[in-house]
Enzyme design. Sequence first.
Site, short mmCIF file in Angstrom:
data_model
loop_
_atom_site.label_atom_id
_atom_site.label_comp_id
_atom_site.label_asym_id
_atom_site.label_seq_id
_atom_site.Cartn_x
_atom_site.Cartn_y
_atom_site.Cartn_z
N ASP A 78 -138.38 20.35 -15.10
CA ASP A 78 -138.05 19.90 -16.45
C ASP A 78 -136.59 20.22 -16.77
O ASP A 78 -135.86 19.38 -17.32
CB ASP A 78 -138.99 20.58 -17.44
CG ASP A 78 -138.65 20.24 -18.89
OD1 ASP A 78 -138.89 19.10 -19.30
OD2 ASP A 78 -138.13 21.13 -19.59
N GLU B 280 -142.15 16.02 -12.41
CA GLU B 280 -141.16 17.08 -12.68
C GLU B 280 -141.18 18.13 -11.57
O GLU B 280 -140.11 18.62 -11.16
CB GLU B 280 -141.44 17.72 -14.03
CG GLU B 280 -141.14 16.80 -15.21
CD GLU B 280 -141.45 17.43 -16.55
OE1 GLU B 280 -140.77 17.07 -17.52
OE2 GLU B 280 -142.36 18.28 -16.62
#
EC number: 3.1.26.3
Length: 227
Positions: free
Chosen positions: A50, A122
Amino acid sequence: MESFETLEKLLSYSFKNKELLIEALSHPSLRQHHEYKDDKDYERLEFLGDAVLNLVITEILFRNFANYNEGHLAKIRSYLVCKETICMVGAKLTLKNYIIMTHGEEVAGGRDNLNNIENATEALIAAIYLDSNIETTYDIIEKLWAEFIKVQNLTDYDPKTALQEWAQASDHHLPIYRLIKREGASHSSTFTVLVKVKDYEQTGTGHAIKEAEKNAARSLLHRLKND
């Protein structure tokens, strides 16, 4: 489950450490499975991924949108790193076919669960970063997100306005927005909005209804642009 080699071809990247790739695709449900010996799943990699994604997207926007102010860049970044966009990238990679999960999770619809696809995407970014370097990761993200960055030329001032203008120019009724889900506590809710124009519809999420509406409009414009 498909071969990891196929996924590596889609990424144009071959992992030196295959264990990182496996970890990035290991669903947390495996930790409750008595036959699963390893204690690793993709949650820690997702946390790192992220941050890496946000950094790379921020630099791409900084380099490519020199005339945009900070507020404008932040709005575009919000779209590029939102759940819908990340899941569309995951769909391009057919990532749901590679996630390693328990039979129970799969029966419960785990392969089509957007949270799982977002998290694995991610985590995969983090795995690439740890296996290579920031330059290689930058190039891969730039390639995977290219079509979504390009669509900003159509939606850079206001996606809702752009969608309304498209509908009017195409002799369609104006877009209809409908709140379909609200999740989380009152002070940190996530809203999901559905937008519909004629037979086309798309969803968007955000921490405010207006943000969710804009993300839904962006997603629908992207779909219309590519149909």
